[in-house]
Design a protein around this motif. Structure first.
Motif, short mmCIF file in Angstrom:
data_model
loop_
_atom_site.label_atom_id
_atom_site.label_comp_id
_atom_site.label_asym_id
_atom_site.label_seq_id
_atom_site.Cartn_x
_atom_site.Cartn_y
_atom_site.Cartn_z
N LYS A 1 0.89 -1.16 0.00
CA LYS A 1 0.00 0.00 0.00
C LYS A 1 0.92 1.21 0.00
CE LYS A 1 -3.57 2.02 2.99
NZ LYS A 1 -4.75 2.13 2.15
N ARG B 1 -2.31 9.93 20.30
CA ARG B 1 -2.05 10.36 18.93
C ARG B 1 -1.60 11.81 18.89
NH1 ARG B 1 -3.78 6.34 15.71
NH2 ARG B 1 -5.50 5.08 16.47
N PHE C 1 0.07 3.19 18.97
CA PHE C 1 -0.05 1.91 19.66
C PHE C 1 1.28 1.19 19.48
CE2 PHE C 1 -0.89 -2.66 19.37
CZ PHE C 1 -1.54 -2.89 20.58
N GLY D 1 -9.60 -2.33 5.48
CA GLY D 1 -8.39 -2.25 4.67
C GLY D 1 -7.79 -0.84 4.69
N LEU D 2 -8.67 0.16 4.68
CA LEU D 2 -8.19 1.55 4.74
C LEU D 2 -7.56 1.85 6.09
CD1 LEU D 2 -11.05 3.68 3.11
CD2 LEU D 2 -8.84 3.07 2.12
N ASP E 1 -4.18 -2.41 10.47
CA ASP E 1 -4.28 -3.24 11.67
C ASP E 1 -5.04 -2.55 12.80
OD1 ASP E 1 -2.65 -5.46 10.80
OD2 ASP E 1 -0.92 -4.11 10.94
N LEU E 2 -6.17 -3.13 13.21
CA LEU E 2 -6.94 -2.55 14.31
C LEU E 2 -6.35 -2.96 15.65
CD1 LEU E 2 -10.54 -2.94 12.90
CD2 LEU E 2 -9.24 -0.85 13.21
N VAL E 3 -6.33 -2.01 16.58
CA VAL E 3 -5.71 -2.28 17.88
C VAL E 3 -6.66 -2.03 19.05
CG1 VAL E 3 -3.37 -1.88 17.05
CG2 VAL E 3 -4.69 0.05 17.93
N GLU F 1 -10.09 1.83 16.35
CA GLU F 1 -8.78 2.48 16.23
C GLU F 1 -7.78 1.50 15.64
OE1 GLU F 1 -7.08 5.27 18.68
OE2 GLU F 1 -8.77 5.50 20.05
N SER F 2 -7.09 1.97 14.60
CA SER F 2 -5.99 1.18 14.05
C SER F 2 -4.70 1.83 14.52
CB SER F 2 -6.06 1.18 12.53
OG SER F 2 -5.79 2.46 12.03
N VAL F 3 -3.57 1.23 14.14
CA VAL F 3 -2.30 1.87 14.44
C VAL F 3 -2.30 3.28 13.86
CG1 VAL F 3 0.20 1.69 14.20
CG2 VAL F 3 -1.17 -0.38 14.37
N LYS F 4 -2.96 3.42 12.71
CA LYS F 4 -2.90 4.67 11.94
C LYS F 4 -3.88 5.74 12.41
CE LYS F 4 -4.19 4.63 7.52
NZ LYS F 4 -4.23 4.03 6.17
N ALA F 5 -5.13 5.35 12.71
CA ALA F 5 -6.15 6.37 12.94
C ALA F 5 -7.32 5.84 13.78
CB ALA F 5 -6.69 6.87 11.60
#
Lengths: 361, 131
Positions: free
Chosen positions: A17, A293, A312, B35-36, B39-41, B62-66
């Motif tokens: 990605k 965050r 995380f 997918g967007l 990985d969900l945390v 919440e994922s690692v990203k957002a």
């Protein structure tokens, strides 16, 4: 239009990605960021970091120039190949960028600066270098691959000729050598052992594929970010920028106030050392569920601050962060997460080193 | 991208709703959405007994990203929550339309289902977002 590294098509073929990072089209992950993170902590992973800017500085005046340019002292560099982490500052003591300086000879130093800051860095360096007769040459012909993890060095050494492998195996931490036409540095941005390797672009794809065949897991910028934050390493633009000094960014250890060296920004740092910096950077751990965050408000006894980098932590299974807060004893600290104030612990970082949680985390 | 099950209805914000035999409506996020997010945390669940309004946020993934709000596709009372997500939020990544469900609602107004997208319309929405 984003810039691409020579490995771009390879990343796409691996199902990466892709994301824009500092104007570069780079892999965010190849499926699971967390699995890539664990691969680096437990085995070996590799990152295409060719977007970073490698610059060769040559000339008789290069050491005096670097004495002035950066806040750490290049006089610590006495043996060829030795590396130094430092910041270059503006006259107000603000961080223009962080960089690694390699000493390769009295008339030859190599520096690596960030991708997103390339243009302003090169302009600043050129302006400062004029008086020292230093020539500046950007090395876009070099591809940089970081191989990191407890098995990283073993996997790389097995791919080298006996002479190059012997030289690379003998490297101490934060030192580099050349061999097989590669520039091999025992440095990294993950808190694990490993190498950052500069490869001529003509052989970069072959080298990447040989690493893959040797069992090294491709990892993207997502894992790189969680790994470096666990390792307690700053990210330029998020944890520090031109509005803060190294003292306010947890980087006092990269400042050398050695006698008689007049580096840019020194006067401001000396004044802060005497009077105390108005802000401090701290590490935070959230034991409750939730994720710290960037941008979340941090409430302390000495006033409000803000999360800089937060994520995380896959290794710890809980959220960690850097925050900038007012100077002084912070007391009991809370973070506002979507309107709820959750207690966090202020800790000494790094959070993780060599695959394990650090004491007190 | 995995197949979109034919028995689901979707919100434009990527939640799915499945009408079950007992009349309950089970809710989750689409495979595209997980997918967007990556990985969900962590999943913040509503409480059983909560009253939810169609279109209002009632959970957070919440994922690692957002962090991302999950909106209720229909109004009603929360009667089940997927507590297993507390320990295994990654179940949503692995099986968004099955084991990765988030909560179930006893709807107060089934007509609200008519406002949701059918699988073909949702697939078209994804197509248009990609181009």
């Amino acid at each position: 239009m984003s810039k691409t590294t020579i490995l771009n098509a390879t990343h796409r073929a691996l199902g990466a990605k892709m994301v824009d990072f500092g104007g570069w089209d780079m892999p965010l992950n190849y499926g699971s960021q967390i699995e890539e993170h664990h691969a680096v902590r437990r085995d070996a992973g590799m990152f295409d970091v060719s977007h970073m800017t490698v610059v060769d500085l040559r000339g008789d005046g290069v050491r005096p120039f670097l004495r002035r340019l950066v806040a750490n002292s290049v006089d610590k560099l006495k043996v060829s190949g030795k590396a130094l982490y430092t910041c270059m500052l503006n006259a107000e003591g603000g961080v223009i960028d962080d960089l690694i300086v390699y000493y390769l000879g009295e008339d030859f130093f190599r520096i690596v600066v960030n991708a997103a800051t390339r243009d302003k860095d090169l302009a600043w360096i050129a302006a400062q270098a004029a008086a020292f007769g230093v020539s500046i040459s950007e090395r876009r012909d070099l591809v940089m691959i970081a191989v990191q993890g407890p098995q990283a060095r073993t996997r790389v050494l097995a791919l080298l000729s006996p002479a190059a492998a012997a030289a690379a195996a003998a490297l101490g931490k934060f030192a580099a050598c050349e061999g097989d036409g590669l520039f091999i540095a025992r440095t990294g941005y993950t808190g694990e052992d490993g190498f950052e390797i500069m490869v001529p672009e003509t052989v970069a794809l072959t080298f990447w594929n040989r690493l893959r065949e040797a069992g090294v897991t491709p990892a993207g910028l997502g894992a790189r970010d969680t790994l470096r934050l666990e390792a307690g390493m700053n990210l330029y633009g998020q944890d520090m920028d031109e509005t803060v000094t190294p003292y306010e960014a947890g980087l006092a250890w990269t400042v050398a106030l050695d006698a008689g060296r007049d580096f840019t920004g020194r006067a401001v740092l000396e004044a802060q050392r005497t009077a105390g910096a108005p802000q401090q950077m701290v590490g935070l751990v959230l034991d409750d569920k939730g994720v710290l965050r960037h941008g979340q408000k941090v409430l302390t006894a000495s006033g409000a601050g803000e999360i800089l980098s937060g994520t995380f932590s896959p290794t710890l299974g809980k959220a960690i962060a850097f925050a900038r807060i007012p100077a002084g004893d912070p007391g009991a600290v809370r973070v506002d997460i979507r309107g709820r104030e959750l207690p966090v612990r202020v800790v000494k970082y790094p959070f993780v080193r060599d695959g394990r949680a650090c004491p007190g985390i | 991208m995995s197949e979109i099950p034919g028995d689901l209805k979707f919100m434009k914000s990527h939640e799915w709703a499945r009408v079950e035999d007992d009349g309950l409506i089970r809710v989750g996020i689409s495979d595209h959405a997980q997918g967007l997010l990556g990985d969900l945390v962590y999943v913040e669940l509503p409480a059983v007994g909560d009253s939810v309004q169609a279109g209002n946020a009632c959970a957070v993934v919440e994922s690692v990203k957002a962090a991302s709000d999950v909106y209720a596709p229909v109004s009603g009372e929360v009667v089940e929550i997927n507590a297993a997500l507390g320990d295994k939020p990654e179940t949503i990544n692995e099986d968004a339309y099955g084991e990765g469900w988030i909560f179930a609602v006893r709807p107060s107004n089934k007509d609200e289902l008519e406002d949701l997208l059918d699988p073909d319309a949702y697939a078209e929405l994804l197509d248009s977002e990609e181009h």
